[in-house]
Scaffold this motif. Structure first.
Motif, PDB file in Angstrom:
ATOM      1  N   ALA A  67       0.826  -1.207   0.000  1.00  0.00           N
ATOM      2  CA  ALA A  67       0.000   0.000   0.000  1.00  0.00           C
ATOM      3  C   ALA A  67       0.863   1.262   0.000  1.00  0.00           C
ATOM      4  O   ALA A  67       0.592   2.209  -0.739  1.00  0.00           O
ATOM      5  N   LYS A  68       1.905   1.279   0.814  1.00  0.00           N
ATOM      6  CA  LYS A  68       2.769   2.457   0.876  1.00  0.00           C
ATOM      7  C   LYS A  68       3.466   2.689  -0.451  1.00  0.00           C
ATOM      8  O   LYS A  68       3.557   3.827  -0.942  1.00  0.00           O
ATOM      9  N   ALA A  69       3.960   1.638  -1.069  1.00  0.00           N
ATOM     10  CA  ALA A  69       4.636   1.779  -2.361  1.00  0.00           C
ATOM     11  C   ALA A  69       3.668   2.285  -3.422  1.00  0.00           C
ATOM     12  O   ALA A  69       3.989   3.203  -4.188  1.00  0.00           O
ATOM     13  N   ARG A  70       2.472   1.699  -3.472  1.00  0.00           N
ATOM     14  CA  ARG A  70       1.482   2.121  -4.471  1.00  0.00           C
ATOM     15  C   ARG A  70       1.062   3.570  -4.253  1.00  0.00           C
ATOM     16  O   ARG A  70       0.934   4.334  -5.198  1.00  0.00           O
ATOM     17  N   CYS A  71       0.834   3.950  -2.992  1.00  0.00           N
ATOM     18  CA  CYS A  71       0.404   5.324  -2.693  1.00  0.00           C
ATOM     19  C   CYS A  71       1.505   6.327  -3.012  1.00  0.00           C
ATOM     20  O   CYS A  71       1.224   7.392  -3.575  1.00  0.00           O
ATOM     21  N   SER A  72       2.733   6.010  -2.671  1.00  0.00           N
ATOM     22  CA  SER A  72       3.844   6.918  -2.979  1.00  0.00           C
ATOM     23  C   SER A  72       3.951   7.150  -4.477  1.00  0.00           C
ATOM     24  O   SER A  72       4.036   8.288  -4.943  1.00  0.00           O
ATOM     25  N   ASP A  73       3.955   6.066  -5.232  1.00  0.00           N
ATOM     26  CA  ASP A  73       4.070   6.181  -6.683  1.00  0.00           C
ATOM     27  C   ASP A  73       2.881   6.924  -7.297  1.00  0.00           C
ATOM     28  O   ASP A  73       3.050   7.771  -8.170  1.00  0.00           O
ATOM     29  N   ALA A  74       1.677   6.605  -6.833  1.00  0.00           N
ATOM     30  CA  ALA A  74       0.475   7.223  -7.402  1.00  0.00           C
ATOM     31  C   ALA A  74       0.408   8.712  -7.090  1.00  0.00           C
ATOM     32  O   ALA A  74       0.032   9.515  -7.954  1.00  0.00           O
ATOM     33  N   TYR A  75       0.770   9.100  -5.874  1.00  0.00           N
ATOM     34  CA  TYR A  75       0.701  10.507  -5.495  1.00  0.00           C
ATOM     35  C   TYR A  75       1.721  11.331  -6.283  1.00  0.00           C
ATOM     36  O   TYR A  75       1.406  12.405  -6.800  1.00  0.00           O
ATOM     37  N   VAL A  76       2.944  10.818  -6.399  1.00  0.00           N
ATOM     38  CA  VAL A  76       3.962  11.529  -7.167  1.00  0.00           C
ATOM     39  C   VAL A  76       3.538  11.629  -8.631  1.00  0.00           C
ATOM     40  O   VAL A  76       3.675  12.687  -9.261  1.00  0.00           O
ATOM     41  N   LEU A  77       2.988  10.549  -9.172  1.00  0.00           N
ATOM     42  CA  LEU A  77       2.512  10.584 -10.558  1.00  0.00           C
ATOM     43  C   LEU A  77       1.396  11.612 -10.725  1.00  0.00           C
ATOM     44  O   LEU A  77       1.422  12.416 -11.665  1.00  0.00           O
ATOM     45  N   ALA A  78       0.411  11.609  -9.828  1.00  0.00           N
ATOM     46  CA  ALA A  78      -0.715  12.545  -9.928  1.00  0.00           C
ATOM     47  C   ALA A  78      -0.231  13.989  -9.866  1.00  0.00           C
ATOM     48  O   ALA A  78      -0.684  14.839 -10.644  1.00  0.00           O
ATOM     49  N   ALA A  79       0.689  14.261  -8.960  1.00  0.00           N
ATOM     50  CA  ALA A  79       1.195  15.633  -8.824  1.00  0.00           C
ATOM     51  C   ALA A  79       2.047  16.041 -10.029  1.00  0.00           C
ATOM     52  O   ALA A  79       1.868  17.143 -10.573  1.00  0.00           O
ATOM     53  N   ASN A  80       2.937  15.166 -10.454  1.00  0.00           N
ATOM     54  CA  ASN A  80       3.790  15.496 -11.600  1.00  0.00           C
ATOM     55  C   ASN A  80       2.979  15.678 -12.874  1.00  0.00           C
ATOM     56  O   ASN A  80       3.212  16.622 -13.633  1.00  0.00           O
ATOM     57  N   GLU A  81       2.044  14.783 -13.117  1.00  0.00           N
ATOM     58  CA  GLU A  81       1.206  14.909 -14.308  1.00  0.00           C
ATOM     59  C   GLU A  81       0.353  16.174 -14.235  1.00  0.00           C
ATOM     60  O   GLU A  81       0.133  16.849 -15.230  1.00  0.00           O
ATOM     61  N   GLY A  82      -0.129  16.482 -13.030  1.00  0.00           N
ATOM     62  CA  GLY A  82      -0.918  17.700 -12.860  1.00  0.00           C
ATOM     63  C   GLY A  82      -0.113  18.934 -13.219  1.00  0.00           C
ATOM     64  O   GLY A  82      -0.589  19.804 -13.961  1.00  0.00           O
ATOM     65  N   VAL A  83       1.112  19.018 -12.709  1.00  0.00           N
ATOM     66  CA  VAL A  83       1.966  20.167 -13.029  1.00  0.00           C
ATOM     67  C   VAL A  83       2.213  20.228 -14.534  1.00  0.00           C
ATOM     68  O   VAL A  83       2.153  21.302 -15.138  1.00  0.00           O
ATOM     69  N   GLN A  84       2.459  19.094 -15.150  1.00  0.00           N
ATOM     70  CA  GLN A  84       2.693  19.068 -16.589  1.00  0.00           C
ATOM     71  C   GLN A  84       1.465  19.538 -17.369  1.00  0.00           C
ATOM     72  O   GLN A  84       1.577  20.296 -18.328  1.00  0.00           O
ATOM     73  N   MET A  85       0.284  19.081 -16.963  1.00  0.00           N
ATOM     74  CA  MET A  85      -0.930  19.444 -17.697  1.00  0.00           C
ATOM     75  C   MET A  85      -1.365  20.880 -17.421  1.00  0.00           C
ATOM     76  O   MET A  85      -2.052  21.473 -18.238  1.00  0.00           O
ATOM     77  N   PHE A  86      -0.940  21.433 -16.289  1.00  0.00           N
ATOM     78  CA  PHE A  86      -1.185  22.845 -16.033  1.00  0.00           C
ATOM     79  C   PHE A  86      -0.244  23.705 -16.870  1.00  0.00           C
ATOM     80  O   PHE A  86      -0.511  24.868 -17.105  1.00  0.00           O
ATOM     81  N   GLY A  87       0.879  23.139 -17.271  1.00  0.00           N
ATOM     82  CA  GLY A  87       1.863  23.906 -18.006  1.00  0.00           C
ATOM     83  C   GLY A  87       2.737  24.686 -17.044  1.00  0.00           C
ATOM     84  O   GLY A  87       2.819  24.384 -15.859  1.00  0.00           O
ATOM     85  N   GLY A  88       3.372  25.727 -17.535  1.00  0.00           N
ATOM     86  CA  GLY A  88       4.283  26.523 -16.728  1.00  0.00           C
ATOM     87  C   GLY A  88       3.648  27.141 -15.499  1.00  0.00           C
ATOM     88  O   GLY A  88       4.308  27.313 -14.476  1.00  0.00           O
ATOM     89  N   VAL A  89       2.356  27.456 -15.565  1.00  0.00           N
ATOM     90  CA  VAL A  89       1.706  28.091 -14.415  1.00  0.00           C
ATOM     91  C   VAL A  89       1.549  27.121 -13.250  1.00  0.00           C
ATOM     92  O   VAL A  89       1.304  27.545 -12.130  1.00  0.00           O
ATOM     93  N   GLY A  90       1.705  25.828 -13.488  1.00  0.00           N
ATOM     94  CA  GLY A  90       1.561  24.839 -12.427  1.00  0.00           C
ATOM     95  C   GLY A  90       2.600  24.982 -11.334  1.00  0.00           C
ATOM     96  O   GLY A  90       2.391  24.523 -10.220  1.00  0.00           O
ATOM     97  N   MET A  91       3.707  25.620 -11.634  1.00  0.00           N
ATOM     98  CA  MET A  91       4.768  25.802 -10.646  1.00  0.00           C
ATOM     99  C   MET A  91       4.659  27.122  -9.895  1.00  0.00           C
ATOM    100  O   MET A  91       5.446  27.384  -9.006  1.00  0.00           O
ATOM    101  N   THR A  92       3.696  27.956 -10.244  1.00  0.00           N
ATOM    102  CA  THR A  92       3.549  29.229  -9.551  1.00  0.00           C
ATOM    103  C   THR A  92       2.747  29.034  -8.274  1.00  0.00           C
ATOM    104  O   THR A  92       2.036  28.044  -8.101  1.00  0.00           O
ATOM    105  N   ASP A  93       2.851  29.994  -7.376  1.00  0.00           N
ATOM    106  CA  ASP A  93       2.110  29.925  -6.116  1.00  0.00           C
ATOM    107  C   ASP A  93       0.628  30.241  -6.300  1.00  0.00           C
ATOM    108  O   ASP A  93      -0.153  30.073  -5.373  1.00  0.00           O
ATOM    109  N   GLU A  94       0.244  30.684  -7.484  1.00  0.00           N
ATOM    110  CA  GLU A  94      -1.158  31.014  -7.743  1.00  0.00           C
ATOM    111  C   GLU A  94      -2.024  29.768  -7.901  1.00  0.00           C
ATOM    112  O   GLU A  94      -3.238  29.839  -7.787  1.00  0.00           O
ATOM    113  N   TYR A  95      -1.410  28.641  -8.186  1.00  0.00           N
ATOM    114  CA  TYR A  95      -2.140  27.396  -8.403  1.00  0.00           C
ATOM    115  C   TYR A  95      -1.721  26.373  -7.350  1.00  0.00           C
ATOM    116  O   TYR A  95      -0.540  26.225  -7.056  1.00  0.00           O
TER     117      TYR A  95
END
Length: 127
Positions: A67-95
């Motif tokens: 469970a810990k391995a799956r959750c770690s991988d899934a959370y990092v994937l969700a966050a990284n993909e989210g930043v990518q799909m937001f584009g450059g603004v995903g790294m700003t403090d506004e989002y």
């Protein structure tokens, strides 16, 4: 990780590019669907570990590491993909998606990262 995906999906629905929402692009649909699948698999692993705790099953340690391995991988994937799909603004403090990426990285290392728990699962399984 669920909220990171929800923010990303909302962004995909509302961000207009070339006159259409970017969520209508097939490549982004596939990426979002992959994140959804990984989150569902992580939820299933957590539920299996919780049931093992309740039942006092002997393979509890294996299920917790899974469970810990799956959750770690899934959370990092969700966050990284989210930043990518937001584009450059995903790294700003506004989002908030950038906040989820930072939290995912911290949560990944708490109580051992995914690699540690995969190795622990393998050792407990006799590999």
């Amino acid at each position: 990780m669920q909220q990171a995906l929800a923010l990303t999906v909302e962004h995909l629905k509302t961000r207009i590019q070339f006159g259409v929402p970017i969520g209508s692009f097939q490549a982004l649909k596939h990426r979002a669907a992959n994140v959804f699948i990984e989150i569902e698999l992580a939820k299933s692993a957590v539920m299996a570990a919780a049931r093992a705790v309740d039942a006092g099953e002997p393979d509890l340690a294996k299920l917790v590491s899974l469970a810990k391995a799956r959750c770690s991988d899934a959370y990092v994937l969700a966050a990284n993909e989210g930043v990518q799909m937001f584009g450059g603004v995903g790294m700003t403090d506004e989002y908030d998606i950038g906040f989820y990426m930072k939290r995912a990285r911290a949560a990944e290392l708490t109580f051992g990262d995914a690699a540690f728990h995969r190795a622990r699962w393998a050792a407990l399984s006799g590999y």
